[in-house]
Design an enzyme around this catalytic site. Structure first.
Site, PDB file in Angstrom:
ATOM      1  N   ASP A  57       0.860  -1.175   0.000  1.00 20.85           N
ATOM      2  CA  ASP A  57       0.000   0.000   0.000  1.00 20.85           C
ATOM      3  C   ASP A  57       0.900   1.231   0.000  1.00 20.85           C
ATOM      4  O   ASP A  57       1.500   1.572   1.029  1.00 20.85           O
ATOM      5  CB  ASP A  57      -0.912  -0.006   1.238  1.00 20.85           C
ATOM      6  CG  ASP A  57      -1.848   1.200   1.264  1.00 20.85           C
ATOM      7  OD1 ASP A  57      -1.749   2.065   0.378  1.00 20.85           O
ATOM      8  OD2 ASP A  57      -2.680   1.265   2.192  1.00 20.85           O
ATOM      9  N   ARG A 143     -10.416  16.860 -15.982  1.00 21.32           N
ATOM     10  CA  ARG A 143      -9.268  16.195 -15.338  1.00 21.32           C
ATOM     11  C   ARG A 143      -8.558  17.201 -14.430  1.00 21.32           C
ATOM     12  O   ARG A 143      -7.330  17.244 -14.393  1.00 21.32           O
ATOM     13  CB  ARG A 143      -8.304  15.641 -16.404  1.00 21.32           C
ATOM     14  CG  ARG A 143      -8.849  14.466 -17.193  1.00 21.32           C
ATOM     15  CD  ARG A 143      -8.999  13.229 -16.326  1.00 21.32           C
ATOM     16  NE  ARG A 143      -9.545  12.098 -17.058  1.00 21.32           N
ATOM     17  CZ  ARG A 143     -10.856  11.824 -17.110  1.00 21.32           C
ATOM     18  NH1 ARG A 143     -11.724  12.593 -16.490  1.00 21.32           N
ATOM     19  NH2 ARG A 143     -11.278  10.763 -17.780  1.00 21.32           N
ATOM     20  N   TYR A 146      -6.629  15.541 -11.304  1.00 19.06           N
ATOM     21  CA  TYR A 146      -5.725  14.561 -11.931  1.00 19.06           C
ATOM     22  C   TYR A 146      -4.611  15.288 -12.678  1.00 19.06           C
ATOM     23  O   TYR A 146      -3.427  14.987 -12.507  1.00 19.06           O
ATOM     24  CB  TYR A 146      -6.524  13.677 -12.893  1.00 19.06           C
ATOM     25  CG  TYR A 146      -5.692  12.657 -13.631  1.00 19.06           C
ATOM     26  CD1 TYR A 146      -5.203  11.532 -12.985  1.00 19.06           C
ATOM     27  CD2 TYR A 146      -5.406  12.822 -14.990  1.00 19.06           C
ATOM     28  CE1 TYR A 146      -4.434  10.595 -13.670  1.00 19.06           C
ATOM     29  CE2 TYR A 146      -4.650  11.889 -15.673  1.00 19.06           C
ATOM     30  CZ  TYR A 146      -4.168  10.776 -15.008  1.00 19.06           C
ATOM     31  OH  TYR A 146      -3.403   9.857 -15.692  1.00 19.06           O
ATOM     32  N   LYS A 150      -0.624  15.232 -11.819  1.00 16.82           N
ATOM     33  CA  LYS A 150       0.313  14.667 -12.797  1.00 16.82           C
ATOM     34  C   LYS A 150       1.334  15.708 -13.260  1.00 16.82           C
ATOM     35  O   LYS A 150       2.456  15.360 -13.628  1.00 16.82           O
ATOM     36  CB  LYS A 150      -0.453  14.073 -13.980  1.00 16.82           C
ATOM     37  CG  LYS A 150      -1.243  12.808 -13.614  1.00 16.82           C
ATOM     38  CD  LYS A 150      -0.346  11.729 -13.039  1.00 16.82           C
ATOM     39  CE  LYS A 150      -1.076  10.432 -12.758  1.00 16.82           C
ATOM     40  NZ  LYS A 150      -0.199   9.388 -12.197  1.00 16.82           N
ATOM     41  N   PRO A 182      -8.404  -1.863 -17.334  1.00 18.06           N
ATOM     42  CA  PRO A 182      -9.618  -2.064 -16.543  1.00 18.06           C
ATOM     43  C   PRO A 182     -10.122  -0.772 -15.900  1.00 18.06           C
ATOM     44  O   PRO A 182     -11.334  -0.556 -15.799  1.00 18.06           O
ATOM     45  CB  PRO A 182      -9.179  -3.082 -15.481  1.00 18.06           C
ATOM     46  CG  PRO A 182      -8.080  -3.854 -16.142  1.00 18.06           C
ATOM     47  CD  PRO A 182      -7.345  -2.828 -16.974  1.00 18.06           C
ATOM     48  N   SER A 183      -9.208   0.098 -15.464  1.00 17.41           N
ATOM     49  CA  SER A 183      -9.662   1.339 -14.832  1.00 17.41           C
ATOM     50  C   SER A 183     -10.312   2.263 -15.872  1.00 17.41           C
ATOM     51  O   SER A 183     -11.280   2.964 -15.565  1.00 17.41           O
ATOM     52  CB  SER A 183      -8.499   2.053 -14.138  1.00 17.41           C
ATOM     53  OG  SER A 183      -7.546   2.520 -15.067  1.00 17.41           O
ATOM     54  N   ARG A 208     -10.831  11.704 -29.684  1.00 17.85           N
ATOM     55  CA  ARG A 208      -9.825  12.740 -29.398  1.00 17.85           C
ATOM     56  C   ARG A 208      -8.412  12.264 -29.711  1.00 17.85           C
ATOM     57  O   ARG A 208      -7.464  13.014 -29.537  1.00 17.85           O
ATOM     58  CB  ARG A 208      -9.919  13.184 -27.932  1.00 17.85           C
ATOM     59  CG  ARG A 208      -9.524  12.134 -26.922  1.00 17.85           C
ATOM     60  CD  ARG A 208      -9.797  12.598 -25.503  1.00 17.85           C
ATOM     61  NE  ARG A 208      -9.218  11.676 -24.526  1.00 17.85           N
ATOM     62  CZ  ARG A 208      -9.393  11.755 -23.211  1.00 17.85           C
ATOM     63  NH1 ARG A 208     -10.144  12.726 -22.711  1.00 17.85           N
ATOM     64  NH2 ARG A 208      -8.824  10.898 -22.396  1.00 17.85           N
TER      65      ARG A 208
END
Length: 249
Positions: A57, A143, A146, A150, A182-183, A208
């Site tokens: 974790d 975003r 995020y 990033k 998967p995400s 896009r």
């Protein structure tokens, strides 16, 4: 002889997507790979692919300390763990802001601080940080946090590279565009509920992309292997955009 023969590598978030493809690619190139994830069940296929699997974790300093003791010094640390929050600033409450900063940036800081001393003692090492083209490279709609985190990853990477370039440490940020995973499927499922269907949501992501398709985890993994290898020894502090041309329009 593999391109990563003799190297010890650790990949976070190796249970799926880019992390999984990268861990398997590194193992195929001869590295000893510690494939880690917070989801122990997701690690089964990695063991079959020649990786050593471990529950980790990256938000828990005690879990990181235990990992350092188990793995010993690394040659390559690939910080792949992260989370994509959807929405603009008015959608981002303080809880979402704090979670995104903790997972996307602070966890990376913790991992580097934990593993960097061993790299320095060994005379060098490579840190690869997962950023995104949605960062300081381009602004992407919905975003907000995020993209902010990033962009911070790029800053972490460049500062790390500048501080330790004379000590054999190389640091790289990878900035993918939209990649099948998967995400991403989960995000398209959620968006599809607003747009009428999963396919409508998927087509909005594809539209896009100048190349007319999404990237694959294996395409990003090939870049990870290159940066981890001795083929990239003259490269550090760099931002590697791999986005199908998204940032070029």
């Amino acid at each position: 002889m593999g391109r990563l023969e003799g190297k010890t590598c650790l990949v976070s978030a190796a249970g799926q997507g880019i992390g999984k493809a990268s861990a398997l690619a590194m193992a195929r190139e001869g590295a000893k790979v510690w494939a880690t994830d917070v989801n122990e069940q997701a690690l089964g296929a990695l063991q079959d692919g020649g990786c050593v699997v471990r529950l980790l974790d990256v938000r828990d300093p005690a879990s990181i300390a235990a990992a350092v003791e188990a793995t010993g010094p690394l040659d390559v640390l690939f910080n792949c763990a992260g989370f994509v929050a959807h929405g603009g600033i008015l959608d981002c409450d303080e809880e979402q802001w704090a979670f995104s900063l903790d997972l996307n940036m602070t966890a990376m800081y913790r991992m580097i601080r934990a593993y960097l001393p061993g790299m320095l003692d060994n005379g060098g090492g490579t840190v690869i940080n997962m950023s995104s083209v949605a960062s300081s490279v381009i602004g992407a709609p919905n975003r907000f946090v995020y993209g902010a985190t990033k962009a911070g990853v790029i800053g972490i990477t460049k500062a790390l590279a500048a501080d330790h370039v004379t000590q054999g440490i190389r640091a790289h940020a990878i900035c993918p565009g939209t990649v099948e995973s998967p995400s991403l499927d989960q995000r398209m499922e959620a968006l599809g509920q607003q747009m009428g269907s999963f396919e409508a949501a998927k087509n909005s992501f594809i539209s896009r992309q100048p190349m007319g398709r999404l990237g694959t985890p294996e395409e990003i993994a090939s870049l990870v292997v290159y940066l981890a290898s001795d083929e990239a020894t003259y490269s550090t502090g760099t931002v590697h955009v791999i986005d199908g041309g998204w940032s070029n329009v």
